[in-house]
Enzyme design. Structure first.
Site, PDB file in Angstrom:
ATOM      1  N   ARG A 162       0.852  -0.810  -0.257  1.00  0.00           N
ATOM      2  CA  ARG A 162       0.031  -0.068  -0.029  1.00  0.00           C
ATOM      3  C   ARG A 162       0.689   0.822  -0.284  1.00  0.00           C
ATOM      4  NH1 ARG A 162      -4.863  -1.274  -0.611  1.00  0.00           N
ATOM      5  NH2 ARG A 162      -6.228  -3.131   0.350  1.00  0.00           N
ATOM      6  N   HIS A 183      13.027  -2.255  -1.620  1.00  0.00           N
ATOM      7  CA  HIS A 183      11.913  -2.223  -2.886  1.00  0.00           C
ATOM      8  C   HIS A 183      13.206  -3.370  -3.825  1.00  0.00           C
ATOM      9  CE1 HIS A 183      10.160  -1.439  -5.979  1.00  0.00           C
ATOM     10  NE2 HIS A 183      11.072  -0.871  -6.566  1.00  0.00           N
TER      11      HIS A 183
END
Length: 189
Positions: free
Chosen positions: A90, A108
């Protein structure tokens, strides 16, 4: 000196959550796992490590702000000072960002700014790049645009499958993320 108190936000299997929890002499206490997907595999890992869980379905709250206010209440109740995103799918909004400036960290699976957003490994694989990697960064109001804290390159081999590349990237994530967490918490004691 008491340890910092952290919450980990996750939506999936929890492999980065496990890596954080298995870190020797972790300088922060993970006091809460926040999960937005009831039944996610990360919940079992939290139970194994004895970490309390808070399952919150955003669809139950009508707006991102309402959802984040519920999260904020729980974070304050547990005296959390750091938030580590570990596969949390999210976008963090202004309600949380405003309360935890420079205290929300994400991992990431690419060398940002390359391949932001969803399926970064797939994006890199399809682009036939010679290397990709892992980035740990602060969260801001963009998608994978916050200031970079650390990066590590991962080569893409000519005969790689996407699964093989994913496995190598995850191995780097599981080492780099806990290392960065340790450094940040130590610097900010």
């Amino acid at each position: 000196m008491t340890n910092a108190r952290a919450a980990v936000f996750a939506s999936g299997t929890g492999s980065n959550f496990r890596a954080i929890m298995e870190t020797d002499n972790l300088l922060c206490d993970v006091v809460l796992l926040v999960c937005d997907k009831p039944g996610a595999a990360v919940m079992e890992k939290a139970e194994k490590f004895g970490v309390p869980t808070f399952i919150v379905n955003p669809k139950d709250y009508g707006s991102k702000a309402n959802y984040e206010r519920v999260l904020l209440e729980k974070l304050h109740e547990t005296d959390v000072t750091w938030i580590f995103l570990a596969g949390y799918m999210r976008i963090v909004g202004p309600t949380l960002l405003g309360e935890f400036p420079a205290r929300i960290i994400n991992i990431h699976p690419s060398l940002l700014p390359d391949f932001p957003g969803l399926d970064a490994i797939g994006q890199a694989y399809e682009a036939n790049v010679g290397s990709t990697g892992v980035t740990v960064h602060y969260i801001d109001d963009g998608i994978d645009t916050g200031p970079i804290i650390a990066q590590e390159e991962v080569p893409v081999n000519l005969d790689d499958t996407k699964e093989q590349l994913t496995e190598r990237i995850q191995q780097v994530e599981h080492k780099l993320y806990p290392q960065v967490i340790q450094e940040l918490v130590k610097e900010n004691r």
